[in-house]
Structure formats: C-alpha cells, structure tokens
Design a protein around this motif. Structure first.
Motif, PDB file in Angstrom:
ATOM      1  N   VAL A   1      -8.548  -2.045  -3.941  1.00 43.16           N
ATOM      2  CA  VAL A   1      -7.987  -1.041  -3.050  1.00 43.16           C
ATOM      3  C   VAL A   1      -8.948  -0.711  -1.910  1.00 43.16           C
ATOM      4  O   VAL A   1     -10.172  -0.681  -2.092  1.00 43.16           O
ATOM      5  N   LYS A   2      -8.372  -0.514  -0.734  1.00 42.91           N
ATOM      6  CA  LYS A   2      -9.131  -0.042   0.424  1.00 42.91           C
ATOM      7  C   LYS A   2      -8.492   1.264   0.892  1.00 42.91           C
ATOM      8  O   LYS A   2      -7.287   1.303   1.148  1.00 42.91           O
ATOM      9  N   VAL A   3      -9.288   2.313   0.973  1.00 41.47           N
ATOM     10  CA  VAL A   3      -8.804   3.609   1.466  1.00 41.47           C
ATOM     11  C   VAL A   3      -9.146   3.685   2.946  1.00 41.47           C
ATOM     12  O   VAL A   3     -10.318   3.633   3.333  1.00 41.47           O
TER      13      VAL A   3
ATOM     14  N   GLY B   1       0.808  -1.205   0.000  1.00 46.49           N
ATOM     15  CA  GLY B   1       0.000   0.000   0.000  1.00 46.49           C
ATOM     16  C   GLY B   1       0.837   1.249   0.000  1.00 46.49           C
ATOM     17  O   GLY B   1       2.054   1.209  -0.236  1.00 46.49           O
TER      18      GLY B   1
ATOM     19  N   ALA C   1      -2.161   3.699  -7.345  1.00 42.27           N
ATOM     20  CA  ALA C   1      -3.221   4.199  -6.460  1.00 42.27           C
ATOM     21  C   ALA C   1      -2.958   5.662  -6.085  1.00 42.27           C
ATOM     22  O   ALA C   1      -3.871   6.491  -6.089  1.00 42.27           O
TER      23      ALA C   1
ATOM     24  N   ILE D   1     -13.702   5.810  -4.918  1.00 40.76           N
ATOM     25  CA  ILE D   1     -12.929   4.575  -4.885  1.00 40.76           C
ATOM     26  C   ILE D   1     -12.889   3.959  -6.287  1.00 40.76           C
ATOM     27  O   ILE D   1     -11.870   3.404  -6.713  1.00 40.76           O
TER      28      ILE D   1
ATOM     29  N   SER E   1      -4.215   6.850   3.537  1.00 42.15           N
ATOM     30  CA  SER E   1      -3.609   5.521   3.578  1.00 42.15           C
ATOM     31  C   SER E   1      -4.431   4.567   2.728  1.00 42.15           C
ATOM     32  O   SER E   1      -5.660   4.518   2.858  1.00 42.15           O
ATOM     33  N   MET E   2      -3.743   3.812   1.854  1.00 42.04           N
ATOM     34  CA  MET E   2      -4.428   2.857   0.988  1.00 42.04           C
ATOM     35  C   MET E   2      -3.778   1.485   1.096  1.00 42.04           C
ATOM     36  O   MET E   2      -2.549   1.379   1.219  1.00 42.04           O
TER      37      MET E   2
ATOM     38  N   ILE F   1     -10.015   5.254  -8.435  1.00 42.36           N
ATOM     39  CA  ILE F   1      -8.718   4.658  -8.084  1.00 42.36           C
ATOM     40  C   ILE F   1      -8.656   3.230  -8.617  1.00 42.36           C
ATOM     41  O   ILE F   1      -7.646   2.808  -9.202  1.00 42.36           O
ATOM     42  N   GLN F   2      -9.744   2.499  -8.434  1.00 39.43           N
ATOM     43  CA  GLN F   2      -9.783   1.102  -8.869  1.00 39.43           C
ATOM     44  C   GLN F   2      -9.624   0.986 -10.384  1.00 39.43           C
ATOM     45  O   GLN F   2      -8.995   0.045 -10.888  1.00 39.43           O
TER      46      GLN F   2
END
Length: 368
Positions: free
Chosen positions: A65-67, A24, A146, A38, A92-93, A41-42
């Motif tokens: 991805v998880k933000v 990340g 990302a 999201i 933070s990702m 970004i994806q």
C-alpha cells in the motif's frame, strides 16, 4: 458506473479493477489527529492478500500500500518515527496490480460464467470486463481492507476480530474457541481440531475441481453504547449492508440471527441486572450488541455466509453473449473457498460501519 462509495460521515470510495494497473480507495471524513503507521495498514492487507497458502489462489500480489494524501508525520516526540497523523483531508491509498494473467480468461471472453456477474453486467451496461471480472472481482476488496485499518483507529479502544466458523457442512465447536488459534492455521479458524479437519476436506474439494462455501463470524469489542439510530440509520442495518456488499456473500445475521426464529421469547430476551459499578449488565447477548439499531455496549456480533467459488474447472452449462449454448470451464487461479480471505474483509467492513456511526453519534450528541 455509480455507487462506488459507502458510509455517511466516514465515507469510503474504492476504485480499480482486477486486471487494471492498480486499485485503491479515498477516505473522506476521517477526523484529524488520528495516529497510524503504514505498517499497520500493511499488516491487515497481508492477511487478505492472495497466494499465502495452498488453499488460496496462487496469484502473487504483494498488495503493497502507498498512502498518497491526508497525513503528515507526527511531531510528538513520544511517537515512533514512523507514526503518521491524519490531517482531516481526504486520505488516498494506492495498491498496484503486479501479477495479472488476462490470457487465462481469453476463452470465456464471450461466455457467461455460471454463478458470476457476467450476464448481469452485460445486461446492465452492455459491456463487461471478462479479465477476472473487472470491478466485480474480489480483488477490489483490498481497498476496503486498507480503509478498515484506518477505521479501527477512529474509535478509541475498538477491537474488531473475525474467524471462520463453518466450511461447507463442517462447523467449529464453539466450546473450543480460542482467538490465539486464528493466526496459527490457514483458515482463520479458532478451533484447532476443526482446522486440521478442514485442511484435508478442502484439499479433496480442490482435487474434485470444485469449491465450497463458508460462514464467518465478526466480533467487535469496545463499541460505545448509544451509537446507531432507531429507524433508517441503524447500526446493524449498516453493518449488514457493508457485509452484504462483499463479493459472494449471500446472507448476514446479527447476534443469534436466524436461530431467534426457532426459540421462545423467554430464551431470546437478554435479561438485565445492575452491576457492582452501577452500570447495566446484560446476562446474555442474543441481540449481538444492538437493540433498536443502537449499540448496547456489549460486543457486536455479526455472521455472514459466503457461497462456493463460482470459478471451477468442472464444466458447467451456460450460454454466450450471442445466445449459443456452451459449456464453460473457468481456468486461471482461484480460491477453492473464498471464505478464507473474506475474514479480514469482514473485519474491515464492520470497522468502517462502527467508525461511521461513532462520528455520527458525536456529531448529533456532542458526546461519545
């Protein structure tokens, strides 16, 4: 291991390894009030992720991805319900790794792969992660993509696009350049005819248990004139630094680059005239949109060369960590041309550099 951060004000720190639990990034310095989703970004990550065609590694990673921080839902009634807004705190990702096959690398645990960083990592740190290269793996670049998705949002009107313009000795015809084509083939190729030729060419390279290099061209439009600095923080300097940090990149050029060494000053200089709107207009763009380290307002054009993938099935001469001479065959799942998936990575690094200089310019001059 230090030096995991790049950027001056828009600072990106990446973390994680190829066969670790995940990877990340943390973005520090992103201004508050930047809207994003999201899904945006994806979408960029989906362009880079492995296993999308017969011409890329068959490792299957969703790269979902998880933000985790640095945002809140937009409260603007005109925005979509999925619209988020940055708060100015660190973003933070996280991307989980889900398809590691470390056993593929067990046979080379003590063998240095030719062309890889195995020998130099071991020399510097006294230890190396043989499982896919660890931190030196191109898997790390997912985090950069990302970050680049956020960077694109920082500069109003910025558009960053890239295309593969050469594979091995086969170059596109720039007269056939069509941006619409880059999403219609497996190579991000703007020349439909050359994309067809590359398909058979790369298939033969793969069948021969080898690999091939490539050249990628990145074009950034909407870059504000004046951003950059004339000496030690040149816009082109930081773009080159970012592109050179991408795995397997061995050369970078801005504008007409090395071609400038073969032409005269009469041919190279970008002449100017006054436009109908009272603004200066350039009659050409050999400089690639940057003069003296400062953006001219023209499209910023950068090219980078990617070497052939070092992981191939053809035996190569090498040595072990104990000094024994051996042959090395790298098994596992690898790209026959890493240049293909380097296209969205190049876009991300250029976007990050431009966003960084946009914020530096705003901080120094109070205007954009």
């Amino acid at each position: 291991m230090s030096h995991n951060t790049f950027g001056h004000l828009f600072r990106v720190t990446t973390w994680g390894e190829s066969h670790g639990a995940g990877l990340g990034c943390i973005i520090d310095g992103c201004p508050p009030g930047i809207k994003f989703t999201i899904a945006e970004i994806q979408a960029d990550l989906d362009l880079r992720k492995p296993g999308q065609s017969k011409h890329t590694t068959q490792r299957k990673e969703a790269d979902e991805v998880k933000v985790l921080s640095g945002y809140m839902p937009s409260e603007n009634s005109d925005d979509d319900e999925n619209t988020l807004i940055t708060t100015g705190t660190p973003i933070s990702m996280l991307i989980w790794n889900t398809d590691q096959r470390s056993k593929d690398y067990s046979e080379i645990k003590d063998r240095y792969r030719p062309g890889h960083a195995d020998f130099t990592y071991d020399t510097k740190y006294g230890i190396r992660d043989y499982r896919g290269g660890g931190r030196s793996s191109a898997r790390e670049t997912a985090a950069r993509v990302a970050a680049g998705a956020i960077a694109r949002k920082v500069v109003p009107g910025l558009k960053v696009r890239a295309a593969m313009v050469q594979m091995g000795t086969k170059k596109i015809d720039h007269n056939n350049w069509d941006w619409e084509q880059i999403r219609k083939n497996d190579f991000f190729c703007p020349d439909a005819k050359m994309a067809e030729e590359w398909d058979g060419y790369l298939s033969e390279i793969r069948k021969g248990h080898s690999s091939v290099g490539a050249v990628i061209e990145v074009v950034a439009e909407g870059v504000p004139a004046g951003i950059g600095a004339p000496v030690y923080a040149k816009l082109d300097q930081d773009i080159c630094s970012g592109l050179m940090s991408i795995n397997a990149v061995k050369g970078v050029e801005i504008g007409n680059g090395f071609e400038a060494a073969a032409i005269t000053g009469i041919e190279n200089a970008d002449e100017m005239r006054m436009g109908e709107n009272g603004e200066v207009e350039f009659l050409s763009n050999n400089a690639g949109g940057i003069l003296g380290g400062i953006a001219t307002g023209q499209p910023v054009v950068a090219r980078f060369a990617v070497k052939p993938t070092s992981s191939i099935l053809t035996p190569r001469k090498s040595v072990t960590a104990q000094g024994e001479e051996v042959d090395v065959v790298t098994k596992g799942r690898h790209d026959p041309c890493v240049g293909i998936r380097a296209v969205p990575i190049g876009e991300a690094m250029v976007a990050c550099a431009i966003a960084d200089h946009y914020l530096l310019h705003r901080g120094q001059t109070g205007r954009v």
